[in-house]
Design a protein around this motif. Structure first.
Motif, short mmCIF file in Angstrom:
data_model
loop_
_atom_site.label_atom_id
_atom_site.label_comp_id
_atom_site.label_asym_id
_atom_site.label_seq_id
_atom_site.Cartn_x
_atom_site.Cartn_y
_atom_site.Cartn_z
N ALA A 45 35.29 26.60 47.68
CA ALA A 45 34.37 26.55 46.53
C ALA A 45 34.27 27.92 45.86
O ALA A 45 34.24 28.02 44.63
CB ALA A 45 33.00 26.08 46.99
N VAL A 46 34.22 28.97 46.66
CA VAL A 46 34.14 30.33 46.11
C VAL A 46 35.41 30.66 45.33
O VAL A 46 35.36 31.17 44.19
CB VAL A 46 33.92 31.35 47.25
CG1 VAL A 46 33.97 32.78 46.70
CG2 VAL A 46 32.59 31.09 47.95
N ARG A 47 36.56 30.35 45.93
CA ARG A 47 37.84 30.67 45.27
C ARG A 47 37.99 29.91 43.95
O ARG A 47 38.49 30.46 42.96
CB ARG A 47 38.99 30.33 46.21
CG ARG A 47 40.37 30.66 45.63
CD ARG A 47 41.49 30.30 46.58
NE ARG A 47 41.60 28.87 46.77
CZ ARG A 47 41.37 28.26 47.92
NH1 ARG A 47 41.00 28.95 48.98
NH2 ARG A 47 41.49 26.94 48.02
N ILE B 159 38.75 46.85 37.30
CA ILE B 159 39.42 45.60 36.92
C ILE B 159 39.23 45.28 35.43
O ILE B 159 39.54 44.17 34.99
CB ILE B 159 38.93 44.41 37.79
CG1 ILE B 159 37.45 44.12 37.57
CG2 ILE B 159 39.20 44.68 39.25
CD1 ILE B 159 36.97 42.85 38.27
N GLY B 160 38.72 46.26 34.69
CA GLY B 160 38.70 46.13 33.24
C GLY B 160 37.46 45.51 32.64
O GLY B 160 37.44 45.13 31.47
N ILE B 161 36.39 45.42 33.41
CA ILE B 161 35.16 44.81 32.90
C ILE B 161 34.30 45.84 32.17
O ILE B 161 33.58 45.51 31.23
CB ILE B 161 34.35 44.17 34.05
CG1 ILE B 161 35.12 42.98 34.62
CG2 ILE B 161 32.97 43.71 33.58
CD1 ILE B 161 34.45 42.33 35.81
N ALA C 262 39.21 31.75 38.82
CA ALA C 262 39.38 31.32 37.43
C ALA C 262 39.18 32.47 36.45
O ALA C 262 39.51 32.33 35.27
CB ALA C 262 38.40 30.18 37.12
N ASP C 263 38.63 33.59 36.92
CA ASP C 263 38.42 34.77 36.08
C ASP C 263 39.67 35.65 36.16
O ASP C 263 39.97 36.19 37.23
CB ASP C 263 37.20 35.55 36.56
CG ASP C 263 36.93 36.79 35.73
OD1 ASP C 263 37.67 37.04 34.75
OD2 ASP C 263 35.99 37.54 36.07
N TRP D 29 30.68 33.89 37.10
CA TRP D 29 30.88 33.84 38.56
C TRP D 29 29.83 33.02 39.27
O TRP D 29 29.90 32.86 40.49
CB TRP D 29 30.87 35.26 39.12
CG TRP D 29 31.93 36.16 38.58
CD1 TRP D 29 33.12 35.79 38.02
CD2 TRP D 29 31.90 37.59 38.54
NE1 TRP D 29 33.83 36.90 37.63
CE2 TRP D 29 33.10 38.02 37.93
CE3 TRP D 29 30.96 38.55 38.94
CZ2 TRP D 29 33.40 39.37 37.74
CZ3 TRP D 29 31.25 39.89 38.75
CH2 TRP D 29 32.46 40.29 38.16
N ARG D 30 28.84 32.52 38.56
CA ARG D 30 27.81 31.72 39.21
C ARG D 30 28.43 30.48 39.85
O ARG D 30 29.34 29.90 39.27
CB ARG D 30 26.74 31.29 38.20
CG ARG D 30 25.89 32.44 37.67
CD ARG D 30 24.89 31.89 36.64
NE ARG D 30 24.00 32.91 36.13
CZ ARG D 30 22.82 33.24 36.68
NH1 ARG D 30 22.42 32.60 37.76
NH2 ARG D 30 22.07 34.18 36.16
N PRO D 31 27.98 30.04 41.01
CA PRO D 31 26.85 30.56 41.81
C PRO D 31 27.30 31.46 42.94
O PRO D 31 26.66 31.51 43.99
CB PRO D 31 26.25 29.27 42.37
CG PRO D 31 27.46 28.42 42.65
CD PRO D 31 28.44 28.75 41.56
N TRP D 32 28.40 32.22 42.72
CA TRP D 32 28.99 32.99 43.82
C TRP D 32 29.05 34.49 43.50
O TRP D 32 30.00 35.17 43.88
CB TRP D 32 30.42 32.48 44.10
CG TRP D 32 30.50 31.00 44.34
CD1 TRP D 32 31.12 30.07 43.55
CD2 TRP D 32 29.91 30.28 45.42
NE1 TRP D 32 30.97 28.82 44.08
CE2 TRP D 32 30.24 28.91 45.23
CE3 TRP D 32 29.16 30.64 46.54
CZ2 TRP D 32 29.81 27.91 46.11
CZ3 TRP D 32 28.74 29.64 47.41
CH2 TRP D 32 29.08 28.31 47.19
N ARG D 33 28.05 35.01 42.82
CA ARG D 33 28.11 36.42 42.43
C ARG D 33 28.02 37.36 43.63
O ARG D 33 28.52 38.49 43.57
CB ARG D 33 27.00 36.72 41.41
CG ARG D 33 27.28 36.10 40.04
CD ARG D 33 26.22 36.42 39.02
NE ARG D 33 24.93 35.86 39.42
CZ ARG D 33 23.79 36.08 38.77
NH1 ARG D 33 23.78 36.87 37.69
NH2 ARG D 33 22.67 35.53 39.17
#
Length: 510
Positions: free
Chosen positions: A306-308, A470-472, A313-314, A486-490
Motif C-alpha cells: 500500500a505504501v509503495r 530529489i528536486g522538491i 507514483a511520485d 503522499w497521503r496517507p503515508w507521509r
C-alpha cells in the motif's frame, strides 16, 4: 483479484466487502493475512486468507474483522494455517479511532493487568461505551478480544517452552487452569497437552524448547511480516541511535526492555521471511507485552504494498522507493523513554543526541539481571530518576535542561502519559503545551510511539535536505504542497527523505 495496494482505501469495511475478501481467499493471497478472518460454516473453522486448504464455496464462508469475533461466533482456529500466527492488521496503525487504540492496548496486555476498567480508563471512555464500540466495529467486546490474545500467548508458551502447563496458564494471563483448558479446547479444538505434543513432535530433530530459568524464561520466536522488509535500513536507523548499555547493533539488534512485571532482553535478527526474536524475561507474564512492543519497534504490521503504490507514483520520490523497498517507520518500546530521548535530540545531530543519552544512561540507568557478557545491561532511566538527578547529569543550556526535568516530573507524576492507546490529536496538544516541546518533537513522538503513518515533520533540517536532493525544494511551503500527494503515508515518505539526506551527508534527526 483486488490489489493489496488498495487495502487502506476503506479500512473500516474491508471484511464487509465479501466479494473482495472471497477473491483474496480463492487466490490464497498472503498479503491479506491479518487483515480479516475467513470462517467456514460447514466445518466450524476459521482461517487466514492464504490457508492452503481447498477454498470453500462462497456460500459457506463468513468474514470477520478479528479472530475474537470468529471465536465469539463459535468457530475454532485452523490447525493447518494457524490464523493467529500472522502479521497484525495494519489498520491499528492507520486508524486512530477508539477501536484501533483499544486493540493496541489489548495487545499490550492491559486487560490482563488492569481489567476492562483499566482499559476504559486509559482510553477515556466508560466501560459500557467501550464495549458498545468494540462490538460494533470488531465483532467482539474487550473481554473476548483479550481472551483471543491470551489464547495466542498461551499457544506460544505451550509450543516454545518447557514450562509446566499450569505455569503457562497463569503466565498467559488466565485466571484459572480450568479457564485456560477450556479456552484452548474451544479455540484450537485440542487440549494444551496435545498441542504441546504435536508441536514437539514436529521439532523432534530440532533443538528442544528452552526450559524456564530461575531468572524467568528464554524463548525464540519467529515474527512474521508482510514482505518486503528493508531490514538493513531499519537496523541502520536503530543502530545509529543505539545507546551503549541499552542497545547494541553489532550484527543483530539487541536491547533491554522495561516491562510491566520486570525487565527483559531481546535480540532481533531479520531474514527474508521472518524476524527471529530471542527473548529473555525476568517474568514470563511479560511475553505478550514484549512481543507487541518489538513488533511496533520494527513496524512489522505495516502494509508495504500500500505504501509503495502511493509513494512510487511520485516521479521525484520513485527512485528512493525503488532503492529501498519495504521501508519501515521505526517504533518505540517505551513512551517516556522515547519522549525524553527526543527532547535530548532537539536541534542537535544524531551523534550529539546519542552522546547526551549515553551520559544519562551511564549515570542513572538500572542494571538488568539477565544480561550476559555480550549483552546490553542497562535499562533507560525512569522518568522519576531523571526528574530527581537529571540536573546533575545533563549538559547544555539551562533552559533546555530545565524543560527536560519538568517533563520528566510530569511523566513521573502521571500528569503526562504517552502510551500507545492515546488519541494522537490529544497527545500532540498535551505535548505542545509542555515546556520545551515544539512541533518537531511532538510529531516525532506520534510517528514512532503511536505508529502514525501520515506525519511529515517538514521543519526538520535533514528532511528538507532530502527534499532538495530529489528536486522538491527546501521551503516548508513547497514541501507541504508536494507532500499532499503522499497521503496517507507521509511518515514513510519522511523516512525516504531522511535516507536520501543521510546518503548525502552524515547529518539527520534523532
Amino acid at each position: 483479484m483486488a490489489q493489496a495496494t488498495a487495502t487502506h482505501s476503506a479500512p473500516h469495511s474491508l471484511w464487509r466487502d465479501t466479494e473482495r475478501c472471497y477473491r483474496a481467499v480463492t487466490s490464497r493471497d498472503a498479503r491479506f493475512d491479518g487483515q480479516f478472518i475467513v470462517a467456514v460454516r460447514t466445518t466450524g473453522i476459521y482461517c487466514r486468507p492464504s490457508c492452503p486448504a481447498m477454498p470453500p464455496k462462497a456460500g459457506n464462508v463468513k468474514f470477520f474483522p478479528t479472530a475474537a469475533a470468529a471465536q465469539s461466533s463459535g468457530y475454532r482456529a485452523c490447525k493447518r494455517c494457524l490464523p493467529d500466527a500472522v502479521p497484525g492488521s495494519p489498520e491499528w496503525n492507520v486508524r486512530a479511532d477508539l477501536a484501533a487504540r483499544a486493540m493496541r492496548l489489548i495487545a499490550e496486555g492491559t486487560v490482563e493487568r488492569e481489567g476492562v476498567a483499566g482499559l476504559a480508563r486509559k482510553l477515556g471512555y466508560s466501560q459500557r461505551q467501550l464495549g458498545r464500540v468494540l462490538t460494533a466495529e470488531l465483532g467482539a467486546g474487550p473481554l473476548a478480544l483479550a481472551r483471543a490474545h491470551r489464547a495466542h500467548s498461551a499457544r506460544l508458551l505451550i509450543e516454545l517452552s518447557a514450562m509446566p502447563l499450569t505455569d503457562v496458564a497463569f503466565a498467559a494471563g488466565f485466571a484459572s487452569v480450568r479457564q485456560f483448558n477450556d479456552t484452548i479446547r474451544e479455540v484450537f479444538a485440542t487440549t494444551p497437552s496435545q498441542l504441546r505434543a504435536a508441536a514437539h513432535g514436529k521439532r523432534a530433530r530440532a533443538e528442544p524448547p528452552a526450559p524456564p530459568t530461575r531468572a524467568g524464561a528464554r524463548l525464540s520466536l519467529r515474527l512474521p511480516f508482510r514482505p518486503p522488509l528493508d531490514a538493513a535500513g531499519l537496523l541502520g536507523f536503530l543502530g545509529a541511535r543505539a545507546i551503549p548499555g541499552v542497545e547494541s547493533a553489532a550484527g543483530d539488534y539487541r536491547r533491554t526492555l522495561r516491562l510491566p512485571h520486570g525487565s527483559g532482553l531481546v535480540a532481533l535478527s531479520p531474514s527474508n521471511t521472518h524476524v527471529r526474536c530471542d527473548l529473555r524475561l525476568t517474568d514470563v507474564r511479560d511475553l505478550a507485552t514484549a512481543v507487541a512492543r518489538v513488533r511496533r519497534l520494527l513496524d512489522l504490521d505495516a502494509d508495504p504494498a500500500a505504501v509503495r503504490h502511493v509513494l512510487a507514483a511520485d516521479p521525484a520520490l520513485a527512485p528512493a522507493v525503488a532503492a529501498a523497498p519495504g521501508i519501515r517507520v521505526p517504533g518505540a518500546v517505551d513512551g517516556p523513554e522515547l519522549l525524553l530521548r527526543a527532547m535530548l535530540g532537539q536541534q542537535v545531530s544524531v551523534a550529539a543526541a546519542r552522546t547526551a543519552a549515553s551520559r544519562l544512561v551511564a549515570e542513572l540507568g538500572e542494571p538488568v539481571p539477565l544480561a550476559g557478557t555480550d549483552d546490553p545491561g542497562l535499562l533507560f532511566p525512569t522518568a522519576a530518576a531523571v526528574a530527581q538527578h537529571g540536573e546533575a547529569v545533563l549538559r547544555g543550556p539551562r533552559r533546555r535542561v530545565g524543560a527536560i526535568i519538568e517533563v520528566a516530573e510530569a511523566l513521573a507524576a502521571g500528569a503526562l502519559d504517552p502510551h500507545v492507546g492515546r488519541d494522537p490529536d490529544e497527545l500532540r496538544q498535551q505535548l505542545l503545551s509542555a515546556p520545551g516541546i515544539g512541533p518537531w518533537t511532538a510529531d516525532y513522538v506520534l510517528m514512532r510511539l503511536l505508529g502514525q503513518p501520515d506525519i511529515l515533520p517538514r521543519n526538520d533540517l535533514a528532511l528538507r535536505k532530502g527534499a532538495t536532493s530529489i528536486g522538491i525544494g527546501d521551503s516548508t511551503t513547497q514541501l507541504a504542497r508536494h507532500a499532499a500527494t503522499w497521503r496517507p503515508w507521509r511518515s514513510y515518505a519522511a523516512m525516504y527523505l531522511w535516507r536520501v539526506s543521510a546518503n548525502h551527508d552524515n547529518g539527520g534527526t534523532s
